[in-house]
Scaffold this motif. Structure first.
Motif, PDB file in Angstrom:
ATOM      1  N   LEU A  88      -3.732  23.888   2.976  1.00 18.93           N
ATOM      2  CA  LEU A  88      -3.562  25.123   2.204  1.00 18.93           C
ATOM      3  C   LEU A  88      -2.753  24.951   0.917  1.00 18.93           C
ATOM      4  O   LEU A  88      -3.002  25.673  -0.057  1.00 18.93           O
ATOM      5  CB  LEU A  88      -2.919  26.194   3.085  1.00 18.93           C
ATOM      6  N   PRO A  89      -1.802  24.004   0.831  1.00 22.68           N
ATOM      7  CA  PRO A  89      -1.084  23.842  -0.431  1.00 22.68           C
ATOM      8  C   PRO A  89      -1.983  23.496  -1.624  1.00 22.68           C
ATOM      9  O   PRO A  89      -1.556  23.666  -2.776  1.00 22.68           O
ATOM     10  CB  PRO A  89      -0.102  22.701  -0.129  1.00 22.68           C
ATOM     11  N   ALA A  90      -3.195  23.053  -1.378  1.00 23.70           N
ATOM     12  CA  ALA A  90      -4.116  22.751  -2.483  1.00 23.70           C
ATOM     13  C   ALA A  90      -4.482  23.998  -3.274  1.00 23.70           C
ATOM     14  O   ALA A  90      -4.973  23.904  -4.403  1.00 23.70           O
ATOM     15  CB  ALA A  90      -5.391  22.093  -1.944  1.00 23.70           C
ATOM     16  N   LEU A  91      -4.246  25.168  -2.698  1.00 22.00           N
ATOM     17  CA  LEU A  91      -4.580  26.426  -3.372  1.00 22.00           C
ATOM     18  C   LEU A  91      -3.509  26.859  -4.365  1.00 22.00           C
ATOM     19  O   LEU A  91      -3.710  27.811  -5.121  1.00 22.00           O
ATOM     20  CB  LEU A  91      -4.763  27.537  -2.331  1.00 22.00           C
ATOM     21  N   ASN A  97      -2.277  25.206 -16.440  1.00 22.79           N
ATOM     22  CA  ASN A  97      -3.529  24.439 -16.511  1.00 22.79           C
ATOM     23  C   ASN A  97      -4.381  24.503 -15.247  1.00 22.79           C
ATOM     24  O   ASN A  97      -5.437  23.888 -15.180  1.00 22.79           O
ATOM     25  CB  ASN A  97      -3.234  22.971 -16.853  1.00 22.79           C
ATOM     26  N   GLY A  98      -3.951  25.230 -14.227  1.00 24.99           N
ATOM     27  CA  GLY A  98      -4.760  25.381 -13.030  1.00 24.99           C
ATOM     28  C   GLY A  98      -4.888  24.117 -12.193  1.00 24.99           C
ATOM     29  O   GLY A  98      -5.819  23.995 -11.398  1.00 24.99           O
ATOM     30  N   LYS A  99      -3.945  23.169 -12.324  1.00 22.22           N
ATOM     31  CA  LYS A  99      -3.994  21.921 -11.565  1.00 22.22           C
ATOM     32  C   LYS A  99      -2.828  21.844 -10.576  1.00 22.22           C
ATOM     33  O   LYS A  99      -1.819  22.522 -10.741  1.00 22.22           O
ATOM     34  CB  LYS A  99      -3.947  20.724 -12.521  1.00 22.22           C
ATOM     35  N   VAL A 100      -2.998  20.985  -9.562  1.00 25.89           N
ATOM     36  CA  VAL A 100      -1.919  20.828  -8.585  1.00 25.89           C
ATOM     37  C   VAL A 100      -0.792  19.958  -9.122  1.00 25.89           C
ATOM     38  O   VAL A 100       0.364  20.127  -8.755  1.00 25.89           O
ATOM     39  CB  VAL A 100      -2.452  20.254  -7.253  1.00 25.89           C
ATOM     40  N   GLY A 101      -1.108  19.007  -9.973  1.00 22.13           N
ATOM     41  CA  GLY A 101      -0.089  18.177 -10.606  1.00 22.13           C
ATOM     42  C   GLY A 101       0.492  17.109  -9.699  1.00 22.13           C
ATOM     43  O   GLY A 101       0.119  16.975  -8.530  1.00 22.13           O
ATOM     44  N   PRO A 102       1.426  16.301 -10.229  1.00 18.95           N
ATOM     45  CA  PRO A 102       1.989  15.158  -9.498  1.00 18.95           C
ATOM     46  C   PRO A 102       2.652  15.509  -8.179  1.00 18.95           C
ATOM     47  O   PRO A 102       2.730  14.671  -7.276  1.00 18.95           O
ATOM     48  CB  PRO A 102       3.017  14.584 -10.486  1.00 18.95           C
ATOM     49  N   ALA A 103       3.167  16.735  -8.036  1.00 21.22           N
ATOM     50  CA  ALA A 103       3.828  17.120  -6.778  1.00 21.22           C
ATOM     51  C   ALA A 103       2.868  17.047  -5.599  1.00 21.22           C
ATOM     52  O   ALA A 103       3.303  16.940  -4.449  1.00 21.22           O
ATOM     53  CB  ALA A 103       4.405  18.529  -6.902  1.00 21.22           C
ATOM     54  N   ARG A 120      -6.726  12.270 -12.314  1.00 22.25           N
ATOM     55  CA  ARG A 120      -8.094  12.733 -12.046  1.00 22.25           C
ATOM     56  C   ARG A 120      -8.418  12.633 -10.555  1.00 22.25           C
ATOM     57  O   ARG A 120      -9.013  13.534  -9.972  1.00 22.25           O
ATOM     58  CB  ARG A 120      -9.094  11.914 -12.858  1.00 22.25           C
ATOM     59  N   GLU A 121      -7.990  11.528  -9.937  1.00 25.80           N
ATOM     60  CA  GLU A 121      -8.239  11.340  -8.509  1.00 25.80           C
ATOM     61  C   GLU A 121      -7.470  12.378  -7.689  1.00 25.80           C
ATOM     62  O   GLU A 121      -7.981  12.925  -6.714  1.00 25.80           O
ATOM     63  CB  GLU A 121      -7.826   9.925  -8.095  1.00 25.80           C
ATOM     64  N   ARG A 122      -6.237  12.659  -8.095  1.00 24.11           N
ATOM     65  CA  ARG A 122      -5.424  13.658  -7.398  1.00 24.11           C
ATOM     66  C   ARG A 122      -6.101  15.027  -7.438  1.00 24.11           C
ATOM     67  O   ARG A 122      -6.207  15.718  -6.428  1.00 24.11           O
ATOM     68  CB  ARG A 122      -4.047  13.741  -8.039  1.00 24.11           C
ATOM     69  N   GLU A 123      -6.581  15.422  -8.619  1.00 27.19           N
ATOM     70  CA  GLU A 123      -7.229  16.730  -8.752  1.00 27.19           C
ATOM     71  C   GLU A 123      -8.552  16.780  -7.995  1.00 27.19           C
ATOM     72  O   GLU A 123      -8.927  17.818  -7.453  1.00 27.19           O
ATOM     73  CB  GLU A 123      -7.444  17.071 -10.229  1.00 27.19           C
ATOM     74  N   ARG A 124      -9.240  15.635  -7.923  1.00 30.26           N
ATOM     75  CA  ARG A 124     -10.492  15.586  -7.149  1.00 30.26           C
ATOM     76  C   ARG A 124     -10.222  15.813  -5.671  1.00 30.26           C
ATOM     77  O   ARG A 124     -10.919  16.592  -5.002  1.00 30.26           O
ATOM     78  CB  ARG A 124     -11.195  14.243  -7.354  1.00 30.26           C
ATOM     79  N   LEU A 125      -9.191  15.169  -5.162  1.00 28.96           N
ATOM     80  CA  LEU A 125      -8.833  15.339  -3.750  1.00 28.96           C
ATOM     81  C   LEU A 125      -8.411  16.781  -3.465  1.00 28.96           C
ATOM     82  O   LEU A 125      -8.810  17.375  -2.460  1.00 28.96           O
ATOM     83  CB  LEU A 125      -7.703  14.380  -3.375  1.00 28.96           C
TER      84      LEU A 125
END
Length: 201
Positions: A88-91, A97-103, A120-125
């Motif tokens: 759920l934290p992916a939401l 910028n609407g991204k989850v970021g390094p955290a 890019r890989e982080r945001e894909r996951l």
């Protein structure tokens, strides 16, 4: 107990440690994100998410959002995994910028995954994890099926600027052809403002 310091403070002024505060926040956070997951491709900004759990609990963190939110999402991911919840934290995404970021790397570790090699890989996951959340919450399948989106905004839409709307309407009026003048049905001369032909009257 009341006093100076502590991780958070409630409405009566009592201070609370991090672990105790997170215990109160966890069910509220799960409830909030379960609600978000019920709509296709919905997300919530970090600020809105943090405000909801603090306002509903009556316990507010003393430090800046950047100092505690990542740790809390990591714990939420770890406990959610143990309870069979999706990630759920992916939401929860950045406001700008609407991204989850390094955290989100800490969330990946809590899920038993390796940190992402690239942003890019982080945001894909995270995008794939969001789809797990939508399916788990029973969100309606979008037309064309589920496809990962790597950058999303919250449900709040910005209204279009008035200046551009006004300009486009004015331009449309200027480019529209003028309406034809009224003519006399007998001699076909243009009628004056009175609507009575000067020649045939």
């Amino acid at each position: 107990m009341a006093g100076i310091g502590g991780f958070a403070r409630d409405e009566s002024g009592f201070t609370h440690g991090r672990a105790a505060t997170e215990e109160v926040w966890l069910p509220l956070a799960r409830e909030a994100l379960s609600r978000v997951a019920g709509a296709p491709h919905a997300v919530v900004t970090q600020a809105d998410f943090a405000e909801e759990i603090q306002a509903r609990s009556g316990i507010r963190a003393n430090g800046a959002l950047s100092k505690w939110l990542g740790h809390f999402l990591e714990r939420m991911a770890r406990e959610g995994r143990a309870n069979g919840d999706p990630p759920l934290p992916a939401l929860v995404v950045a406001d700008d910028n609407g991204k989850v970021g390094p955290a989100y790397d800490a969330v990946l570790l809590a899920l038993g995954l390796a940190p992402a090699d690239t942003g890019r890989e982080r945001e894909r996951l995270a995008a794939e994890h969001r789809i797990e959340c939508y399916r788990w919450a029973g969100a309606p399948t979008p037309a064309g099926g589920w496809a990962p989106r790597q950058s999303l905004r919250s449900g709040r839409e910005r209204s279009p600027r008035r200046t551009s709307n006004t300009r486009s309407v004015a331009a449309a009026r200027a480019s529209a052809p003028p309406e034809p003048a009224a003519t006399c049905p007998t001699c076909f001369m243009q009628l004056p403002a009175t609507g009575v032909c000067d020649y045939c009257a």
